[in-house]
Design an enzyme around this catalytic site. Structure first.
Site, short mmCIF file in Angstrom:
data_model
loop_
_atom_site.label_atom_id
_atom_site.label_comp_id
_atom_site.label_asym_id
_atom_site.label_seq_id
_atom_site.Cartn_x
_atom_site.Cartn_y
_atom_site.Cartn_z
N LYS A 175 0.84 -1.10 0.32
CA LYS A 175 -0.08 -0.11 -0.03
C LYS A 175 1.10 1.18 0.10
O LYS A 175 1.50 1.64 1.03
CB LYS A 175 -0.93 0.23 1.38
CG LYS A 175 -1.82 1.02 1.10
CD LYS A 175 -2.24 1.80 2.30
CE LYS A 175 -1.44 2.98 2.96
NZ LYS A 175 -1.41 4.22 1.98
N GLU A 250 9.72 1.82 10.45
CA GLU A 250 11.14 3.48 10.14
C GLU A 250 10.27 4.43 10.01
O GLU A 250 9.13 4.64 9.86
CB GLU A 250 11.98 2.94 8.46
CG GLU A 250 12.22 1.59 8.47
CD GLU A 250 13.08 1.80 9.79
OE1 GLU A 250 14.76 2.70 10.22
OE2 GLU A 250 14.51 0.83 9.11
N CYS A 284 13.50 12.18 7.00
CA CYS A 284 12.71 11.50 7.88
C CYS A 284 14.33 11.93 8.22
O CYS A 284 14.62 12.21 9.91
CB CYS A 284 12.78 10.26 7.49
SG CYS A 284 13.82 9.04 6.69
N GLU A 384 9.29 16.70 15.15
CA GLU A 384 10.06 16.63 13.48
C GLU A 384 8.34 18.14 13.02
O GLU A 384 7.34 18.06 13.42
CB GLU A 384 8.94 15.45 12.99
CG GLU A 384 9.33 14.77 11.70
CD GLU A 384 9.42 14.08 11.74
OE1 GLU A 384 8.49 13.40 11.84
OE2 GLU A 384 10.26 13.19 10.86
P1 NAD Z 1 1.96 8.43 8.27
O1 NAD Z 1 2.26 7.69 9.12
O2 NAD Z 1 1.12 9.85 7.70
O3 NAD Z 1 1.57 8.02 6.54
C1 NAD Z 1 2.55 6.58 6.23
C2 NAD Z 1 2.14 5.57 5.35
O4 NAD Z 1 0.92 4.85 6.16
C3 NAD Z 1 1.13 6.17 4.37
O5 NAD Z 1 1.00 5.04 3.23
C4 NAD Z 1 -0.52 5.91 4.94
O6 NAD Z 1 -1.35 5.55 4.18
C5 NAD Z 1 -0.34 4.91 5.90
N1 NAD Z 1 -1.39 4.38 7.30
C6 NAD Z 1 -1.51 6.06 8.03
N2 NAD Z 1 -2.05 5.35 8.88
C7 NAD Z 1 -2.90 4.06 9.00
C8 NAD Z 1 -2.85 3.29 9.55
N3 NAD Z 1 -3.59 3.15 10.46
N4 NAD Z 1 -3.03 1.89 9.23
C9 NAD Z 1 -1.85 1.59 8.44
N5 NAD Z 1 -1.15 2.20 7.39
C10 NAD Z 1 -1.45 3.56 8.38
O7 NAD Z 1 3.31 9.57 7.48
P2 NAD Z 1 3.54 10.27 5.96
O8 NAD Z 1 3.00 11.66 6.12
O9 NAD Z 1 2.90 9.40 4.86
O10 NAD Z 1 5.98 10.46 6.41
C11 NAD Z 1 6.20 11.35 7.20
C12 NAD Z 1 6.77 10.13 8.12
O11 NAD Z 1 7.62 9.68 7.86
C13 NAD Z 1 7.64 11.38 8.82
O12 NAD Z 1 7.53 11.35 10.13
C14 NAD Z 1 9.02 10.68 8.81
O13 NAD Z 1 10.38 11.25 9.21
C15 NAD Z 1 8.43 9.24 8.27
N6 NAD Z 1 9.49 8.94 7.46
C16 NAD Z 1 10.34 8.27 8.02
C17 NAD Z 1 11.34 7.12 7.15
C18 NAD Z 1 12.27 6.02 8.18
O14 NAD Z 1 13.40 5.46 7.53
N7 NAD Z 1 12.76 6.07 8.99
C19 NAD Z 1 11.62 7.39 5.87
C20 NAD Z 1 11.13 8.36 5.04
C21 NAD Z 1 9.38 8.73 6.57
#
Ligand code: NAD
Length: 494
Positions: A175, A250, A284, A384
């Site tokens: 997804k 992550e 990130c 963040e």
């Molecule tokens: P997010 O958590 O909102 O979404 C990430 C994914 O999770 C999306 O596909 C979203 O649809 C899905 N999701 C959302 N709610 C969910 C639920 N209840 N159950 C299952 N899946 C769900 O994050 P975002 O805003 O898309 O991304 C930004 C964040 O990602 C930042 O905090 C960033 O630091 C982090 N990030 C971390 C890394 C790493 O490797 N540590 C890399 C890139 C981004």
């Protein structure tokens, strides 16, 4: 892609429209509609899981070198289509085209690297403690992997998870984020064109709360690999954990660059600008704290502010753009709220505005922002922000710099600029993050080392490198006794 076109799911080797409503896919550079994406429901996840389940029976028996050959072909095709993929990435995500090319390259590198793993996938062979006995460990696939990925690195992160998952014999239900479905479809189209058997990778578009959640809660999904916010990761961990699934997370970061008094100031500024304002601070690994030795603070700030003001802000599709838009209006407003708080917590040196005039007013642009004299405990130094905002924290010495660096709930990436060899080695050991850079910014990971973080950034797993194989495989220890008699370990030899 034209507006009106709706991205479909890919299940069991077929492109299919989901039953739900459609959502618009917006170019953050100008708010124009790029396409639409069909939203799925848990029933489509179920269909994808069934396809993955059937495919896994066969896929796990395909010799890994043969899977590797397929990955070589996929990587080759990614390389051939690099420019086209990069354009899709910039249009959906907003990042400058040069950065988009770098991200696609990361997926290509990961593909070639994991293709090679098809001829390694090393286990261990160790001497047995009894005569005429052989002892070894081998890797076996976990089963069906549910991959949930964010919009900020829509192809790199997907490749970090998908390639190790499939080379080691798992099948996948993926997804992607709703903001970047075109990137996901372009990636999967390449897998399809290269003849990856039906059901090995299944793509389901939809909202996190429905499709993401259905993946996490599905009984037949054996492992969930997630990248995204710490808030979502925590929720996923609690659900998947109670089902005793393997979960690899992550999550967020609050990364710092330390600049010591011996540092090359121009080099440090290069590193700060790239790490803090690249991808508009939406990495990130973005550096959102700069910890600076008080003796060079004035000079560093002078150069940093001057260079920040010279950055070209605009549509990432233009080659000359340094800083593109942020992903959405909502993100723009969140960033601005943090900056309002930051102006009370410190002193604004530059930036601090939503750009609302001319072409920039049509997209989601935030001025690169620097706030100085921030306390380590301030909100903008702890949370963040995910935007182009830096908090400068002055320190008196190296020890204080290390304390401030580690004073964070997160633990992804740290960097130090110094010419002092003792400080280099002390920082390597004392910085408590999963990644440490010396005389470089906080970004720039290479795919053959583990990628991930400590504390609230992760849960002990890593993407990339051979560490990612540990996520997608189970260790199996095998003992072969060819003595022809019962030999009892720990008893008959002692
Ligand atoms: P997010 O958590 O909102 O979404 C990430 C994914 O999770 C999306 O596909 C979203 O649809 C899905 N999701 C959302 N709610 C969910 C639920 N209840 N159950 C299952 N899946 C769900 O994050 P975002 O805003 O898309 O991304 C930004 C964040 O990602 C930042 O905090 C960033 O630091 C982090 N990030 C971390 C890394 C790493 O490797 N540590 C890399 C890139 C981004």
């Amino acid at each position: 892609m034209k507006a009106g076109y709706a991205y479909q799911n890919y299940i069991n080797g077929e492109w299919k429209s989901a039953q739900g409503e459609s959502e618009k896919v917006i170019n953050p550079a100008n708010e124009k509609v790029l396409a639409e994406v069909n939203l799925s429901s848990p029933s489509e996840v179920d269909e994808a899981v069934n396809a993955a389940k059937r495919a896994q029976l066969f896929w796990k028996t395909v010799p890994a070198p043969e899977k590797g050959e397929m990955l070589f072909e996929i990587s080759q095709k990614l390389r051939e289509q690099k420019e086209e993929l990069s354009q899709i990435l910039t249009a959906e995500n907003g990042k400058p085209i040069q950065e988009a090319r770098g991200e696609v390259q990361e997926a290509i590198d990961m593909g070639f690297y994991m293709a090679g793993e098809g001829r390694r996938l090393f286990g261990q062979t160790v001497p047995a403690e009894l005569p005429n006995k052989h002892a070894m460990s081998i890797r076996s696939p976990v089963g069906i992997a549910g991959l949930i990925t964010p919009w900020n690195f829509p192809i790199a992160i997907a490749s970090w998870k998908m390639f190790p998952a499939i080379i080691s014999g798992n099948t996948v239900v993926w997804k992607p984020a709703l903001e970047t479905p075109g990137m996901a479809n372009a990636f999967v189209r390449i897998l399809d064109e290269c003849g990856l058997p039906a059901g090995v990778v299944n793509l389901v578009h939809g909202a996190g709360e429905t499709v993401g959640n259905a993946i996490v809660e599905h009984e037949q999904i054996d492992i969930v690999s997630f990248t995204g916010s710490t808030k979502t990761g925590r929720l996923i961990a609690s659900k998947a954990g109670s089902m005793l699934k393997k979960v690899s997370l992550e999550m967020g970061g609050k990364n710092a660059i330390t600049v010591m008094d011996s540092a090359d100031i121009d080099l440090a500024v290069d590193g700060i600008l790239w790490s803090s304002f690249g991808t508009s601070g939406q990495r990130c690994t973005a550096a959102s704290r700069v910890i600076v030795h008080q003796d060079i603070k004035t000079e560093l700030e002078k150069v940093l502010v001057k260079r920040s003001k010279e950055l070209t802000i605009g549509d990432g599709a233009k080659e000359e753009t340094d800083v593109g838009p942020v992903i959405s209006r909502q993100a723009l407003e969140n960033i601005h709220e943090y900056v309002k708080i930051g102006r009370k917590e410190g002193e604004l040196l530059c930036g601090g505005r939503i750009l609302s005039e001319g072409q920039q007013g049509k997209g989601n642009y935030y001025e690169p922002t620097i706030i100085t004299n921030v306390q380590p405990s301030a909100k903008i130094a702890q949370e963040e922000i995910f935007g182009p905002v830096i908090a400068i924290i002055p320190v008196e010495n190296f020890d204080e710099a290390m304390r401030v660096n580690n004073d964070s709930a997160y633990g992804l990436s740290s960097s130090i600029f110094t010419k002092d060899a003792n400080e280099v080695f002390r920082a390597m050991h004392e910085m408590d993050t999963g990644i440490v850079y010396v005389n470089a910014g906080t970004t720039g990971a290479e795919i053959h080392l583990p990628f991930g973080g400590t504390k609230k950034t992760g849960n002990g797993h890593r993407d990339s490198g051979t560490a990612s194989l540990d996520v997608f495989t189970e260790w199996k220890s095998v003992y072969v006794d060819y003595s022809g008699k019962l030999q009892r370990a720990q008893i008959d030899n002692n």
